[in-house]
Design an enzyme around this catalytic site. Structure first.
Site, PDB file in Angstrom:
ATOM      1  N   PRO A 104       0.824  -1.221   0.000  1.00  0.00           N
ATOM      2  CA  PRO A 104       0.000   0.000   0.000  1.00  0.00           C
ATOM      3  C   PRO A 104       0.857   1.271   0.000  1.00  0.00           C
ATOM      4  CG  PRO A 104      -0.782  -1.544   1.668  1.00  0.00           C
ATOM      5  CD  PRO A 104       0.515  -2.087   1.152  1.00  0.00           C
ATOM      6  N   ARG A 164      -1.458  -7.420 -21.264  1.00  0.00           N
ATOM      7  CA  ARG A 164      -2.278  -6.986 -22.412  1.00  0.00           C
ATOM      8  C   ARG A 164      -1.703  -5.764 -23.122  1.00  0.00           C
ATOM      9  NH1 ARG A 164      -5.729  -3.369 -22.072  1.00  0.00           N
ATOM     10  NH2 ARG A 164      -7.492  -4.254 -23.183  1.00  0.00           N
TER      11      ARG A 164
HETATM   12  N1  4GX Z   1      -1.524  -2.879  -3.256  1.00  0.00           N
HETATM   13  N2  4GX Z   1      -1.265  -5.438   0.652  1.00  0.00           N
HETATM   14  C1  4GX Z   1       0.932  -6.483   0.949  1.00  0.00           C
HETATM   15  C2  4GX Z   1       1.731  -6.979   3.198  1.00  0.00           C
HETATM   16  C3  4GX Z   1       2.841  -6.014   3.009  1.00  0.00           C
HETATM   17  C4  4GX Z   1       2.853  -4.755   3.632  1.00  0.00           C
HETATM   18  C5  4GX Z   1       3.928  -3.922   3.431  1.00  0.00           C
HETATM   19  C6  4GX Z   1       4.885  -5.581   2.038  1.00  0.00           C
HETATM   20  C7  4GX Z   1       4.963  -4.350   2.644  1.00  0.00           C
HETATM   21  C8  4GX Z   1      -1.555  -4.016  -1.394  1.00  0.00           C
HETATM   22  C9  4GX Z   1      -2.187  -2.982  -2.123  1.00  0.00           C
HETATM   23  C10 4GX Z   1      -1.943  -4.462  -0.042  1.00  0.00           C
HETATM   24  C11 4GX Z   1      -1.573  -5.649   2.053  1.00  0.00           C
HETATM   25  C12 4GX Z   1      -0.293  -6.370   0.094  1.00  0.00           C
HETATM   26  C13 4GX Z   1      -0.319  -5.738   2.873  1.00  0.00           C
HETATM   27  N3  4GX Z   1       3.851  -6.410   2.221  1.00  0.00           N
HETATM   28  N4  4GX Z   1      -0.560  -4.473  -2.131  1.00  0.00           N
HETATM   29  N5  4GX Z   1       0.579  -6.761   2.338  1.00  0.00           N
HETATM   30  N6  4GX Z   1      -3.225  -2.242  -1.744  1.00  0.00           N
HETATM   31  O1  4GX Z   1      -2.885  -3.931   0.476  1.00  0.00           O
HETATM   32  O2  4GX Z   1      -0.530  -3.770  -3.273  1.00  0.00           O
END
Ligand code: 4GX
Length: 261
Positions: free
Chosen positions: A88, A153
């Protein structure tokens, strides 16, 4: 384009690789897709990938060693690939980002679980951080699929048909025009006459007008960002005049007698 996904749930990607345009792109060698199980890079007997956070608190953090092992293995296999962490905190993904990523030779997509990954991983082994939007997922896997799907795509030859990616939403900064197929009348609603006429130039004009109006009504923010050409400005002016006429008529029709408030 080579995609390598690093995840503790590689099975989540099996149905993703196996259907539709992604499947065809793999079969035609337009993309290469693989997963590495982060768990396989854990050194301990139980192959643990998470641990408690320093400083205390609830939730777990992904241990750095297995992640570093997986990222380095992917980088050895594809030295020119860029390494992306889904988080995020990343740059918010959109069509422009999809196009930029499509230009790379390979992408290593790192999917975190739990509260996140050890900060030293993001600092030392990650080229880009990407978020697919301002909401919280339970893991990076779905985000990685979104990125892979949108990037695939954009690769020439993946869509079938005469390079449909150039025609679709956002390539011109507008939403898609309305689409219709048979039957000509569905539940009392007819297809716009012009689409049946065979007049290609007029159909093209109608579609541009449809795209402009849909964008104006549903996503006015997109119009603010867009550079409009002469034709597009003429169409918007026509509708502006239409609306102004309605407002004028409305005012005149309800005019108070002179001298009154
Ligand atoms: N867009 N998430 C990743 C765990 C995390 C947190 C910090 C690495 C660093 C998300 C999003 C998302 C939730 C995936 C937390 N990993 N990923 N996860 N929105 O919400 O990409």
């Amino acid at each position: 384009m080579k995609f390598v996904v690093l995840t503790i749930f590689p099975e989540m990607f099996d149905p993703f690789w196996d259907h539709g345009i992604i499947r065809r792109a793999i079969d035609q060698n337009k993309i290469f897709a693989s997963t590495l199980n982060i768990r396989d890079f854990a050194e301990d007997k139980h192959q643990v990938t998470d641990d408690r956070p320093y400083g205390g608190g609830s939730g777990m953090v992904m241990k750095p060693e297995p992640l570093a092992g997986a990222i380095r293995a992917a980088n050895r296999k594809f030295p020119s690939a860029k390494t992306i962490l889904l988080t995020p905190q990343g740059r918010v993904f959109n069509q422009e980002v999809a196009n930029e990523l499509a230009a790379f030779e390979g992408l290593v997509l790192v999917c975190g679980r739990y509260e996140g990954v050890d900060e030293r991983i993001s600092h030392d082994l990650i080229d880009y951080e990407i978020s697919i939007g301002d909401y919280v997922l339970t893991g990076g896997e779905l985000a990685a699929m979104v990125v892979i799907d949108a990037v695939t795509r954009q690769i020439p030859g993946t869509l079938g048909g005469e390079d449909a990616a150039e025609k679709d939403s956002f390539s011109n900064g507008l939403l898609e025009h309305a689409h219709y197929t048979r039957p000509q009348v569905f539940e009392g609603n007819a297809v716009p006459e012009i689409l049946l006429s065979g007049h290609h130039k007029e159909i093209e004009n109608w579609r541009l007008e449809s795209a402009l109006l849909r964008t104006l009504l549903k996503r006015p923010d997109l119009l603010q960002d867009k550079r409009l050409n002469k034709k597009e400005i003429e169409i918007l002016k026509k509708w502006s005049r239409n609306i102004q006429n309605i407002i004028n008529f409305h005012h005149e029709g309800h005019k108070e007698p002179k001298g009154e408030k």
